[in-house]
Design a protein around this motif. Structure first.
Motif, mmCIF file in Angstrom:
data_model
loop_
_atom_site.group_PDB
_atom_site.id
_atom_site.type_symbol
_atom_site.label_atom_id
_atom_site.label_comp_id
_atom_site.label_asym_id
_atom_site.label_seq_id
_atom_site.Cartn_x
_atom_site.Cartn_y
_atom_site.Cartn_z
ATOM 1 N N GLY A 75 19.215 10.077 -0.196
ATOM 2 C CA GLY A 75 19.056 8.634 -0.104
ATOM 3 C C GLY A 75 17.766 8.073 -0.651
ATOM 4 O O GLY A 75 17.523 6.865 -0.571
ATOM 5 N N VAL A 76 16.904 8.909 -1.224
ATOM 6 C CA VAL A 76 15.671 8.413 -1.836
ATOM 7 C C VAL A 76 16.013 7.548 -3.044
ATOM 8 O O VAL A 76 16.872 7.913 -3.855
ATOM 9 C CB VAL A 76 14.768 9.595 -2.259
ATOM 10 C CG1 VAL A 76 13.619 9.120 -3.150
ATOM 11 C CG2 VAL A 76 14.228 10.313 -1.032
ATOM 12 N N CYS A 135 0.584 1.797 5.822
ATOM 13 C CA CYS A 135 1.112 1.973 4.462
ATOM 14 C C CYS A 135 2.549 1.471 4.411
ATOM 15 O O CYS A 135 3.342 1.724 5.329
ATOM 16 C CB CYS A 135 1.067 3.441 4.048
ATOM 17 S SG CYS A 135 -0.604 4.079 3.775
ATOM 18 N N THR A 136 2.886 0.781 3.356
ATOM 19 C CA THR A 136 4.221 0.215 3.227
ATOM 20 C C THR A 136 5.204 1.202 2.627
ATOM 21 O O THR A 136 6.414 1.012 2.742
ATOM 22 C CB THR A 136 4.177 -1.052 2.360
ATOM 23 O OG1 THR A 136 3.503 -0.764 1.127
ATOM 24 C CG2 THR A 136 3.435 -2.166 3.079
ATOM 25 N N GLU A 137 4.698 2.223 1.961
ATOM 26 C CA GLU A 137 5.571 3.272 1.450
ATOM 27 C C GLU A 137 4.804 4.585 1.369
ATOM 28 O O GLU A 137 3.567 4.609 1.409
ATOM 29 C CB GLU A 137 6.174 2.908 0.095
ATOM 30 C CG GLU A 137 5.189 2.532 -0.980
ATOM 31 C CD GLU A 137 5.892 1.931 -2.196
ATOM 32 O OE1 GLU A 137 6.679 2.652 -2.836
ATOM 33 O OE2 GLU A 137 5.657 0.743 -2.492
ATOM 34 N N LEU A 138 5.570 5.656 1.253
ATOM 35 C CA LEU A 138 5.012 6.997 1.285
ATOM 36 C C LEU A 138 5.428 7.727 0.009
ATOM 37 O O LEU A 138 6.605 7.740 -0.341
ATOM 38 C CB LEU A 138 5.543 7.730 2.514
ATOM 39 C CG LEU A 138 5.086 9.153 2.778
ATOM 40 C CD1 LEU A 138 3.611 9.182 3.145
ATOM 41 C CD2 LEU A 138 5.922 9.750 3.926
ATOM 42 N N GLY A 165 14.175 4.668 2.963
ATOM 43 C CA GLY A 165 13.868 3.662 1.954
ATOM 44 C C GLY A 165 12.384 3.466 1.705
ATOM 45 O O GLY A 165 12.001 2.809 0.733
ATOM 46 N N ARG A 166 11.541 4.043 2.564
ATOM 47 C CA ARG A 166 10.093 3.917 2.377
ATOM 48 C C ARG A 166 9.490 5.174 1.754
ATOM 49 O O ARG A 166 8.267 5.280 1.633
ATOM 50 C CB ARG A 166 9.424 3.618 3.718
ATOM 51 C CG ARG A 166 9.804 2.247 4.271
ATOM 52 C CD ARG A 166 9.193 1.992 5.627
ATOM 53 N NE ARG A 166 7.746 1.868 5.575
ATOM 54 C CZ ARG A 166 6.973 1.678 6.648
ATOM 55 N NH1 ARG A 166 7.530 1.609 7.847
ATOM 56 N NH2 ARG A 166 5.665 1.569 6.526
ATOM 57 N N VAL A 201 0.841 -1.193 0.000
ATOM 58 C CA VAL A 201 0.000 0.000 0.000
ATOM 59 C C VAL A 201 0.881 1.250 0.000
ATOM 60 O O VAL A 201 1.629 1.481 0.961
ATOM 61 C CB VAL A 201 -0.942 0.056 1.218
ATOM 62 C CG1 VAL A 201 -1.843 1.280 1.123
ATOM 63 C CG2 VAL A 201 -1.777 -1.214 1.326
ATOM 64 N N ARG A 202 0.774 2.013 -1.049
ATOM 65 C CA ARG A 202 1.450 3.314 -1.070
ATOM 66 C C ARG A 202 0.488 4.369 -0.531
ATOM 67 O O ARG A 202 -0.674 4.419 -0.927
ATOM 68 C CB ARG A 202 1.869 3.691 -2.481
ATOM 69 C CG ARG A 202 2.323 5.140 -2.584
ATOM 70 C CD ARG A 202 2.776 5.529 -3.973
ATOM 71 N NE ARG A 202 4.219 5.433 -4.095
ATOM 72 C CZ ARG A 202 4.961 6.207 -4.888
ATOM 73 N NH1 ARG A 202 4.389 7.121 -5.635
ATOM 74 N NH2 ARG A 202 6.259 6.074 -4.944
ATOM 75 N N GLY A 203 0.991 5.193 0.362
ATOM 76 C CA GLY A 203 0.220 6.326 0.843
ATOM 77 C C GLY A 203 0.696 7.587 0.156
ATOM 78 O O GLY A 203 1.761 8.118 0.496
ATOM 79 N N TYR A 204 -0.051 8.040 -0.827
ATOM 80 C CA TYR A 204 0.275 9.311 -1.473
ATOM 81 C C TYR A 204 -0.070 10.447 -0.515
ATOM 82 O O TYR A 204 -1.133 10.446 0.110
ATOM 83 C CB TYR A 204 -0.548 9.499 -2.740
ATOM 84 C CG TYR A 204 0.041 8.924 -3.997
ATOM 85 C CD1 TYR A 204 1.155 9.497 -4.581
ATOM 86 C CD2 TYR A 204 -0.538 7.823 -4.614
ATOM 87 C CE1 TYR A 204 1.683 8.990 -5.753
ATOM 88 C CE2 TYR A 204 -0.023 7.300 -5.787
ATOM 89 C CZ TYR A 204 1.096 7.893 -6.355
ATOM 90 O OH TYR A 204 1.624 7.380 -7.513
#
Length: 311
Positions: free
Chosen positions: A236-237, A180-183, A212-213, A147-150
């Motif tokens: 680091g993105v 959310c697994t990423e942002l 990293g997320r 799940v990406r959280g925009y």
């Protein structure tokens, strides 16, 4: 590899993932409504070019985004490849049900860092929108979906102006707390500059968000998208959103212009020796093909440079 030499800069990653948003964020803001066949071919061309993430569509009511009213048919027709993720935007639990029924492994929810945009885009306050997303994210994670959280309006809002960094951090950490697994940090109206990008990323990391997320999503309203991306990479993105041919904008923020063009990003990254796995020539060919279907030239500077007859 760059055609004019490779000169890496210190402290940049050796490889990044491009989160290709053209089929969703790109096409949703186009006046032309493309046939299903063209959308399916676009997604398959992007995967063929080497993309490992292709954001396919939005599972919202067609009244809100008529350009993507055929979302389910598109997803049924796409020949999905191993190693490629095909996320779709879901606005609520009904959208999630559709995504699960279609066999998707990744979805995204779309929140706002500002109250004004939350009301314009979701007809809710920020708090109410997060309450709406809570069961969506929980059920998606229970089903094993990423799940990406925009998070939109991270740098500026057309109604509220400058958005304070602590305000963005507060909503971002709440999205991650939901599961959310990423942002995905959105510069929705394209007003960010590199110093503010760096400051926000530092604040998020300081609040405990793993770099990293975090992915970045820059619009190019003021020509700053590449500079902002470079600043993010320096912190680091390793996930950067981009749109084939520079398509897209935001139907709920009229001052938003196109996304960062994937081809322009690839040209920069190649010169820096940063690998993406995406073939620039195939992507330029795809964006030129797509521009013909949209009856206008591609706004990507790299597409224009490599295909002068398409200008």
């Amino acid at each position: 590899m760059s055609r004019y030499g490779v000169d890496p800069l210190p402290s940049l990653p050796g490889r990044i993932t491009i989160w290709e948003v053209g089929p969703r964020d790109g096409l949703q803001n186009e006046a032309a409504i493309l046939p299903v066949e063209v959308k399916v071919e676009l997604i398959e061309r992007l995967a063929d070019a080497g993309h490992t993430v292709v954001e396919t569509t939005s599972l919202v009511h067609p009244t809100w985004v008529p350009q993507l009213a055929d979302a389910e048919e598109v997803l049924r027709r796409v020949k999905r490849r191993d190693g490629v993720r095909y996320p779709a935007l879901v606005p609520n639990e009904r959208g999630l049900d559709r995504a699960i029924g279609l066999g998707l492994t990744d979805v995204a929810v779309f929140a706002s860092a500002t109250e004004s945009f939350a009301r314009a885009n979701l007809n809710r306050t920020v708090a109410q929108s997060l309450e709406m997303f809570a069961p969506v994210v929980a059920r998606a994670r229970e089903a094993g979906l990423g799940v990406r959280g925009y998070l939109s309006m991270c740098f500026g809002d057309p109604w509220e102006g400058e958005v304070p960094i602590p305000q963005v951090v507060a909503v971002a950490t709440r999205l991650l707390a939901l599961g959310c697994t990423e942002l995905g940090l959105g510069d929705t109206i394209g007003v960010a500059t590199p110093g503010r990008v760096t400051a926000l990323l530092d604040a998020l990391v300081g609040a405990g968000v793993p770099i990293g997320r975090i992915g970045v999503h820059f619009h190019d309203t003021y020509g700053q998208a590449l500079a902002n991306t470079l600043a993010a990479l320096g912190r680091g993105v390793t996930t950067v959103d981009a749109s084939a041919g520079g398509l897209g904008g935001c139907p709920y923020a009229k001052s938003a212009t196109g996304n960062l063009a994937t081809e322009d990003l690839l040209w920069q990254l190649a010169g820096l020796g940063i690998d993406t796995g995406v073939n620039l020539d195939k992507l330029v060919e795809t964006s030129t093909w797509l521009a013909a279907h949209l009856n206008r030239p591609s706004p990507s500077r790299t597409v224009q440079a490599l295909t002068p007859s398409a200008c």
